[in-house]
Design an enzyme around this catalytic site. Structure first.
Site, PDB file in Angstrom:
ATOM      1  CD  GLU A  59      -2.608   1.733   0.458  1.00  0.00           C
ATOM      2  OE1 GLU A  59      -3.060   2.888   0.511  1.00  0.00           O
ATOM      3  OE2 GLU A  59      -2.916   0.907  -0.428  1.00  0.00           O
ATOM      4  CG  HIS A 123     -10.949   4.921  -6.169  1.00  0.00           C
ATOM      5  ND1 HIS A 123     -10.468   4.745  -4.885  1.00  0.00           N
ATOM      6  CD2 HIS A 123     -12.030   5.727  -6.042  1.00  0.00           C
ATOM      7  CE1 HIS A 123     -11.228   5.403  -4.030  1.00  0.00           C
ATOM      8  NE2 HIS A 123     -12.184   6.010  -4.721  1.00  0.00           N
ATOM      9  CG  HIS A 278      -7.672  -9.203 -17.103  1.00  0.00           C
ATOM     10  ND1 HIS A 278      -8.055  -9.827 -18.267  1.00  0.00           N
ATOM     11  CD2 HIS A 278      -8.801  -8.656 -16.587  1.00  0.00           C
ATOM     12  CE1 HIS A 278      -9.358  -9.668 -18.445  1.00  0.00           C
ATOM     13  NE2 HIS A 278      -9.832  -8.951 -17.451  1.00  0.00           N
TER      14      HIS A 278
END
Length: 305
Positions: A59, A123, A278
Site C-alpha cells: 500500500e 478509482h 489482464h
C-alpha cells in the site's frame, strides 16, 4: 532541441508512470492490502516509514510511486505549457493533471472513510482515463504520432459515432471488471469459457456480476471486430487509423484470452501475474480506443510541435 528532448522524455515518463500506478493499484486490490496503512493518510499507521508488513509495504509503495509520478506529471505540464505550441498536448496534460489530483483525493477518502465496491471501482476507472490521456500526450511526440491532430481520414458520421460509443461502452465493461475485483466476486464463475459448467448459470450474487462482465466483454469483442473491418474497408493499410484499429483488435483478443487465463489460474500461484497481465492489456486497449476517438476529431491545417 534539448528542451524538446526533455519534453519528450517527461511525456514518456508520465505515461509509463501512470501505467505503473494502474498495475500497483490492481496489486493492492488483489492482495487485499488496501487497509495496510490503517486509516492514516498520507502517513502509514501514524508513521512516515511504517513497520514492515507485506500489506503496508504494498500500500505504501503504491502511495509513494503515485506521489513521484504526480511530480513527474506536474513537470511535464510546465514543460508543455512553456515549450509546446500544441493545443492538444496542453489539453491532454491538463486533463491528466486534473484526474491525478481527483484520484489522489478519492484515494485519501477511501482510506479515511470506508467506501462501497462501486465507488472503489471508480478509482480504477479514473486511473485508466489518466493513463489514456498520458498515452495520447506521448503519442504526439512519437514518430508515427507527430501528426496526431492533422490525421483525419474520411469516415462517415455513423462510424465516427460508433468509435466514440464503443470507447464509452468499453469503459463500462472495464468498470464492471473493477467492480468484480473490489466486490470479491471473481469466484462467481470457476471455469472458462463456460460459467460453472453452464452457458447460462444461475444468475444471482457473485455469479451474476461475473456473468454480466463476461457478456459485456463478448459484446465488446464483436463491436471491435465490426469496427476493425469497417476501418479496413475505408482506409489504406498505411494509415494511422488502420494501424490503431489493428492494435485495437489484437489487444481485444488478448484481453479475452487473459480473462480466461485469470479464471483458470484462480487459487494458483500464477493468478496474481494473470491479474496484472489482464490490467495491462485492458489499459492498452482503452488507450488505443481513445486514440481512435482523437482521430475522428476535426483536424487543423497546421500543427506546431
Amino acid at each position: 532541441m534539448k528542451t524538446r528532448r526533455w519534453l519528450r522524455r517527461f511525456t514518456f515518463l508520465s505515461m509509463y508512470g501512470m501505467l505503473l500506478i494502474l498495475i500497483m493499484g490492481a496489486l493492492v486490490t488483489k492482495t487485499e492490502s488496501g487497509r495496510g496503512c490503517g486509516d492514516d493518510w498520507p502517513l502509514c499507521n501514524g508513521k512516515f516509514v511504517p513497520a514492515y508488513t507485506i500489506e503496508s509495504f504494498i500500500e505504501y509503495s503504491h502511495r509513494f510511486v503515485s506521489g513521484v509520478v504526480g511530480i513527474i506529471l506536474l513537470t511535464t505540464l510546465i514543460l508543455v505549457f512553456r515549450y509546446s505550441g500544441r493545443k492538444d498536448a496542453k489539453w491532454f496534460v491538463s486533463l491528466a493533471m486534473f484526474c491525478t489530483i481527483l484520484q489522489a483525493i478519492l484515494g485519501a477518502m477511501a482510506v479515511i472513510w470506508p467506501q462501497s465496491s462501486a465507488v472503489l471501482a471508480l478509482h480504477f476507472g479514473i486511473s485508466l482515463v489518466t493513463f489514456a490521456l498520458t498515452l495520447l500526450l506521448s503519442m504526439i511526440y512519437m514518430r508515427f504520432g507527430l501528426k496526431l491532430s492533422e490525421t483525419r481520414p474520411y469516415l462517415s458520421r455513423r462510424v465516427k459515432w460508433a468509435i466514440w460509443l464503443i470507447t464509452v461502452y468499453s469503459y463500462g465493461v472495464v468498470y464492471l471488471g473493477a467492480f468484480v475485483r473490489h466486490s470479491n466476486s471473481g469466484g462467481g464463475c470457476t471455469d472458462w469459457p463456460l460459467c460453472n459448467g453452464q452457458v447460462i448459470p444461475e444468475l444471482s450474487g457473485a455469479t451474476l456480476i461475473v456473468f454480466i462482465h463476461r457478456f459485456g466483454a463478448i459484446l465488446m469483442m464483436l463491436f471491435v471486430l465490426w469496427l476493425f473491418f469497417t476501418i479496413r474497408k475505408k482506409v489504406g493499410k498505411r494509415d494511422n487509423l488502420y494501424q490503431a484499429g489493428k492494435w485495437m483488435l489484437i489487444y481485444a483478443l488478448l484481453q479475452i484470452v487473459s480473462g480466461g487465463f485469470m479464471t483458470l489460474m484462480m487459487g494458483q500461484d500464477w493468478y496474481l501475474l494473470a491479474s496484472m497481465l489482464h490490467t495491462i492489456l485492458i489499459s492498452c486497449l482503452f488507450g488505443i480506443l481513445c486514440y481512435l476517438c482523437v482521430l475522428t476529431l476535426p483536424g487543423r491545417k497546421k500543427a506546431t510541435k
